[in-house]
Design a protein around this motif. Structure first.
Motif, short mmCIF file in Angstrom:
data_model
loop_
_atom_site.label_atom_id
_atom_site.label_comp_id
_atom_site.label_asym_id
_atom_site.label_seq_id
_atom_site.Cartn_x
_atom_site.Cartn_y
_atom_site.Cartn_z
N ARG A 28 0.84 -1.20 0.00
CA ARG A 28 0.00 0.00 0.00
C ARG A 28 0.88 1.26 0.00
O ARG A 28 0.62 2.23 -0.73
CB ARG A 28 -0.93 -0.02 1.21
N LYS A 29 1.92 1.24 0.81
CA LYS A 29 2.84 2.38 0.90
C LYS A 29 3.54 2.63 -0.43
O LYS A 29 3.87 3.79 -0.77
CB LYS A 29 3.87 2.11 2.00
N ALA A 30 3.75 1.56 -1.20
CA ALA A 30 4.43 1.68 -2.50
C ALA A 30 3.48 2.06 -3.63
O ALA A 30 3.90 2.13 -4.80
CB ALA A 30 5.14 0.38 -2.82
N GLY A 31 2.20 2.28 -3.30
CA GLY A 31 1.26 2.75 -4.31
C GLY A 31 0.39 1.68 -4.94
O GLY A 31 -0.33 1.95 -5.91
N PHE A 32 0.41 0.46 -4.38
CA PHE A 32 -0.45 -0.60 -4.90
C PHE A 32 -1.80 -0.56 -4.19
O PHE A 32 -1.94 0.00 -3.10
CB PHE A 32 0.21 -1.97 -4.68
N GLU A 33 -2.79 -1.20 -4.80
CA GLU A 33 -4.11 -1.31 -4.20
C GLU A 33 -4.29 -2.71 -3.64
O GLU A 33 -4.03 -3.70 -4.34
CB GLU A 33 -5.20 -1.04 -5.24
N ILE A 34 -4.72 -2.81 -2.40
CA ILE A 34 -4.95 -4.12 -1.78
C ILE A 34 -6.39 -4.53 -2.07
O ILE A 34 -7.33 -3.78 -1.79
CB ILE A 34 -4.70 -4.07 -0.26
N ALA A 35 -6.55 -5.71 -2.64
CA ALA A 35 -7.87 -6.20 -3.04
C ALA A 35 -8.10 -7.59 -2.45
O ALA A 35 -7.16 -8.28 -2.06
CB ALA A 35 -7.97 -6.26 -4.56
#
Length: 431
Positions: A28-35
């Motif tokens: 999340r911190k690296a800009g990804f979306e958690i799904a």
């Protein structure tokens, strides 16, 4: 630019769940979306388990399921099975990256390398690791209770267990790091924390932190935290001083999961468990003198190599004598690479039959323990409301159901336990 989606799955123990929450924070911190894992994602992370053969099999199934969900996704295998069987897991056609139980803090960087098509060799000899690897979970999966991992690794080398080879030696997290996480969780509104690890009993043994009782006392002093609970702990930890200091802490929950594994001295010796049934009973007596309502839960392995009918009878008698609140019974599962796997094995039919018989005795003892609290008052931290009932846990881990108006999630109330219906304790709010 649309964010890449990451689906995460944790198999096995609470430590794996904690670490998976930490992976989510890093992505999340690296800009990804958690799904959700069941959605079509660009990346799937499977935190594998290897405590039993079933754990191995479920890990492989989850890896294959991820690739079936999205054949173009990058599939990352991490955790105990990925460590123990690194080459086997890495060679699975569905796996794009295998990490194991080290370098987890680099999971985003290593995943990005795999996304670029690079062949990443992330293997680390975990037996040579000396320092605790910081992984902090920013979000936790339970609403009223949060886990804080305080150590990694195990030095016990029980003859049936593969985990020391998957996790390496004991490495303790610094007290400053633990307290910072406890304070952050208190700030988020969590009232209960569980100190967890692979072998929390030996926290500080490596010189990497203070002692276990020291860290318990420090966490109890954190403002906003109302309850401090310990995960599975070795009976040898319960010295007179340890129990006395635990009992002095109002916030410590009198619920201890103290692994037994067998009620037979002969079997315990073959398991390389470094205590006897008599010693274990003395520990229970020591705890109950200081904390009379303490709930003791445990694990027992049935059908260990060489276990006789007499040994089995000793374990049944032990369970009846000990007064456990709950017993988790497992048929023995041999693990390749352990000393017990080289012993002469009992037929699986005997293992399963003994586990089933012991399970029935354990259920009877559980009912006796829970019914002994009818008529008593207890502090309940409510977790959720379902079907009109507020549901929560006492400090000694009894689940209580209360019919009342309003949603009490996150609230602590004094409850009088009034009955036991269909295997459930019922109560009423004390005015």
């Amino acid at each position: 630019m649309e964010k890449k989606k990451v689906g995460l799955s944790a198999l096995g123990c609470k430590v794996n769940r904690y670490e998976t929450d930490a992976y989510a924070a890093l992505f999340r911190k690296a800009g990804f979306e958690i799904a959700p894992f069941d959605e079509v994602c660009d990346i799937y992370v499977i935190n594998t388990c290897s405590v039993t053969n079933l754990g191995d099999r479920k890990s492989r199934q989850m890896i294959r399921r991820a690739k079936q969900k999205n054949p173009n996704a990058v599939v990352v295998a991490t955790g105990c099975y990925a460590q123990i069987s690194y080459e086997k897991v890495k060679s699975m056609e569905e796996v794009d990256l295998c990490i194991g139980t080290a370098q987890r803090s680099r999971i985003v960087e290593l995943t990005q390398m795999a996304m670029r098509g690079e062949d990443v060799d992330a293997y680390v000899d975990i037996m040579k690791e000396k320092a605790y690897e910081e992984l902090e979970a920013e979000s936790v999966t339970e609403r009223t209770r949060a886990y804080i991992k305080i150590e990694d690794g195990c030095d016990n080398f029980c003859s049936y267990c593969i985990i020391p080879y998957a996790r390496g030696p004991v490495r303790s997290r610094s007290a400053a790091s633990i307290l910072a996480e406890a304070e952050r969780l208190a700030g988020l509104g969590y009232k209960e924390v569980v100190l967890t690890g692979i072998s929390v009993s030996f926290y500080g043994k490596d010189g990497g932190g203070c002692s276990l009782i020291d860290i318990v006392e420090k966490v109890c002093a954190v403002r906003g935290i109302e309850r401090v609970r310990l995960s599975s702990i070795d009976p040898r930890a319960f010295t007179e001083d340890f129990v006395e200091r635990l009992a002095a802490q109002r916030k410590v929950c009198p619920h201890f999961h103290i692994s037994l594994q067998s009620g037979s001295a002969q079997v315990l010796k073959a398991m390389n468990r470094k205590y006897t049934p008599q010693f274990y009973l003395e520990v229970l007596e020591r705890i109950r003198r200081a904390m009379p309502d303490a709930a003791i839960t445990t694990d027992i392995i049935e059908g260990f190599p060489g276990e006789t009918e007499e040994n089995f009878a000793e374990t049944k008698n032990f369970v009846r004598e000990a007064g456990f609140a709950k017993v988790h019974v497992f048929p023995y599962s041999e693990r390749k690479g352990t000393a017990a796997a080289q012993m002469e094995q009992l037929p699986m039919s005997i293992r399963e039959a003994r586990a089933s018989a012991l399970g029935k005795i354990a259920e009877e003892e559980k009912e006796k323990f829970e019914e002994s609290f009818i008529g008593k008052c207890a502090e309940v931290l409510f977790e959720k409301k379902k079907d009109g009932q507020n549901e929560g846990l006492t400090k000694n881990y009894l689940r209580v159901f209360v019919n009342c108006e309003g949603d009490l999630e996150g609230e602590t109330r004094e409850v009088r336990i009034i009955g036991y219906e269909d295997g459930k304790l019922t109560g009423e709010i004390c005015e």
